[in-house]
Design an enzyme around this catalytic site. Structure first.
Site, PDB file in Angstrom:
ATOM      1  N   ASP A   1       2.805   2.558 -25.121  1.00  0.00           N
ATOM      2  CA  ASP A   1       3.345   1.229 -25.401  1.00  0.00           C
ATOM      3  C   ASP A   1       2.628   0.113 -24.641  1.00  0.00           C
ATOM      4  O   ASP A   1       3.157  -0.987 -24.513  1.00  0.00           O
ATOM      5  CB  ASP A   1       4.840   1.179 -25.101  1.00  0.00           C
ATOM      6  CG  ASP A   1       5.160   1.409 -23.635  1.00  0.00           C
ATOM      7  OD1 ASP A   1       4.300   1.941 -22.919  1.00  0.00           O
ATOM      8  OD2 ASP A   1       6.272   1.056 -23.208  1.00  0.00           O
ATOM      9  N   GLU A   2       1.423   0.385 -24.154  1.00  0.00           N
ATOM     10  CA  GLU A   2       0.659  -0.622 -23.430  1.00  0.00           C
ATOM     11  C   GLU A   2      -0.824  -0.523 -23.778  1.00  0.00           C
ATOM     12  O   GLU A   2      -1.345   0.583 -23.951  1.00  0.00           O
ATOM     13  CB  GLU A   2       0.814  -0.456 -21.915  1.00  0.00           C
ATOM     14  CG  GLU A   2       2.187  -0.783 -21.365  1.00  0.00           C
ATOM     15  CD  GLU A   2       2.226  -0.609 -19.860  1.00  0.00           C
ATOM     16  OE1 GLU A   2       2.333  -1.614 -19.146  1.00  0.00           O
ATOM     17  OE2 GLU A   2       2.146   0.541 -19.407  1.00  0.00           O
TER      18      GLU A   2
ATOM     19  N   ASP B   1       2.415  -5.299 -23.727  1.00  0.00           N
ATOM     20  CA  ASP B   1       3.468  -4.407 -23.230  1.00  0.00           C
ATOM     21  C   ASP B   1       4.654  -4.500 -24.179  1.00  0.00           C
ATOM     22  O   ASP B   1       5.270  -5.559 -24.319  1.00  0.00           O
ATOM     23  CB  ASP B   1       3.867  -4.831 -21.810  1.00  0.00           C
ATOM     24  CG  ASP B   1       4.811  -3.828 -21.158  1.00  0.00           C
ATOM     25  OD1 ASP B   1       5.199  -2.851 -21.820  1.00  0.00           O
ATOM     26  OD2 ASP B   1       5.159  -4.029 -19.980  1.00  0.00           O
TER      27      ASP B   1
END
Length: 403
Positions: free
Chosen positions: A100-101, A6
């Site tokens: 973003d993960e 993350d």
């Protein structure tokens, strides 16, 4: 062994990476220079009480030196692609959850690395930093839900490991609504049955949730006990729809302006169909007005990836179903995208010349930027930038930025 990577305040962190003079200062990213809502805030801004979704004027009241930065979605997508490619050096079993993960399934790699879990997790963090220059938080556990919860515990730049045999104990005092996938609506249903914390879940039979939510309910019951059965999903499924929408100035009544916004979306949809060698014959066209959505499903004579018949449908829609009420959002979608047939329609007109024109236009725009070559009315299109869709992926059908 599942890990969740993350990124820390991803958009804001990239802006501070590219502009060193902004590091250590309260910063918020907005959708364009005229955007009034903060998409994401740096940790320095968060320390001042500034949060995602807050208005810029409120942020300036909390931090007079607040910096408003217009979003650069193409840059964010570029960095994300580099990160996701680098993570494949850790394991090929990756599910890109968002820009973003990412989930990493390290189960099959444990014997290969022959080192403690913490060492593997730090390898992941180092890999991300080498690829992007950015820090990330990592959560590791035995299932996806717990790994995602763990990654949030020590942000920014955190590392949290929850051994599978300790998951039930660690999650017991955690509110169920902190788990990914349990919304406030589901939370209210659980509260009606006395379930507020994950440890309360054992008090009700799994059949209660299954009866209300089906398979999702069964999964939720297991999630709260660290037994999420959901596997990683690596495949990007073929799209069931391809659509684009855009917010307009509130209460827009100018017919020419509404037509321009719809034309913009028609061109976006048609271009995306052509990019993936798809075509469609059923389209949804809608306007969000102060009375609610007005939308219709309309068909073209033959399946197409050309914007001309789609724009004709949009104008037909305006003529017949829009009564001039104020509009604040438009949406156009292809509802039945399918691969272009090698064999043409027997009675379809020959569009060979038009197809060559579209191919040239697509090549020009791919090289010089979206809408470098466009219809004259679109020169005055909205200057609000595209945004990264929640389902964005580095490649394939989902590699697109939404208006």
């Amino acid at each position: 062994m599942i890990a969740l990577v993350d990124m820390n305040s991803y958009f804001a962190s990239i802006e501070q990476l590219d502009r060193p003079e902004w590091r250590g200062r309260p910063l918020g990213v907005t959708n364009g220079r005229t955007g009034t809502c903060i998409i994401t805030a740096s940790y320095e801004a968060r320390a001042c009480g500034i949060r995602t979704g807050m208005r810029v004027r409120e942020a300036r009241a909390l931090a007079p030196d607040f910096i408003q930065v217009p979003a650069r979605p193409y840059r964010y997508a570029q960095v994300s692609s580099s990160i996701m490619a680098a993570l494949e050096s850790i394991t090929p079993d990756i599910e890109i959850f968002s820009v973003d993960e990412a989930f990493l399934d390290l189960t099959a790699c444990q014997k290969l690395y022959r080192c403690p879990v913490e060492v593997v997790a730090r390898k992941i963090k180092h890999c991300v930093f080498e690829a992007s220059g950015l820090l990330c938080s990592v959560g590791v556990s035995g299932d996806k839900t717990t790994a995602k919860w763990a990654a949030k515990q020590q942000k920014p730049n955190g590392l949290t490991i929850v051994e599978p045999w300790r998951v039930a104990e660690r999650l017991a005092p955690v509110p169920v609504t902190e788990l990914c996938g349990i919304s406030t609506g589901i939370g209210r249903f659980l509260a009606q049955h006395g379930v507020y914390l994950c440890g309360d879940m054992k008090q009700i039979p799994i059949s209660v949730l299954a009866g209300r939510f089906g398979n999702l309910g069964r999964r939720i019951w297991l999630m709260a006990q660290g037994l999420d059965p959901e596997p990683l999903h690596r495949e990007v499924k073929a799209p069931k729809t391809i659509g684009h929408g855009k917010v307009m100035p509130p209460d827009t009544r100018d017919r020419q302006e509404v037509d321009r916004y719809l034309m913009h979306m028609c061109e976006k949809v048609a271009t995306r169909l052509r990019r993936h060698q798809l075509q469609a014959g059923v389209f949804s066209i809608g306007l969000n007005t102060r009375r609610g959505w007005v939308a219709r499903k309309l068909k073209t004579v033959h399946p197409t990836a050309d914007s001309d018949p789609l724009i004709a449908l949009a104008r037909f829609f305006l003529e017949n179903w829009w009564d001039g009420v104020g509009v604040h959002q438009v949406h156009v979608a292809a509802l039945d995208p399918h691969p272009q047939a090698c064999q043409g329609e027997l009675f379809a007109p020959d569009h060979a010349r038009r197809d060559r024109v579209l191919a040239v236009m697509d090549a020009v725009n791919q090289r010089y930027g979206e809408f470098a070559l466009c219809r004259a009315p679109l020169v005055k299109r909205s200057d609000m930038p595209n945004v990264i869709a929640p389902s964005w992926k580095p490649a394939g059908y989902r590699n697109t930025l939404e208006p």
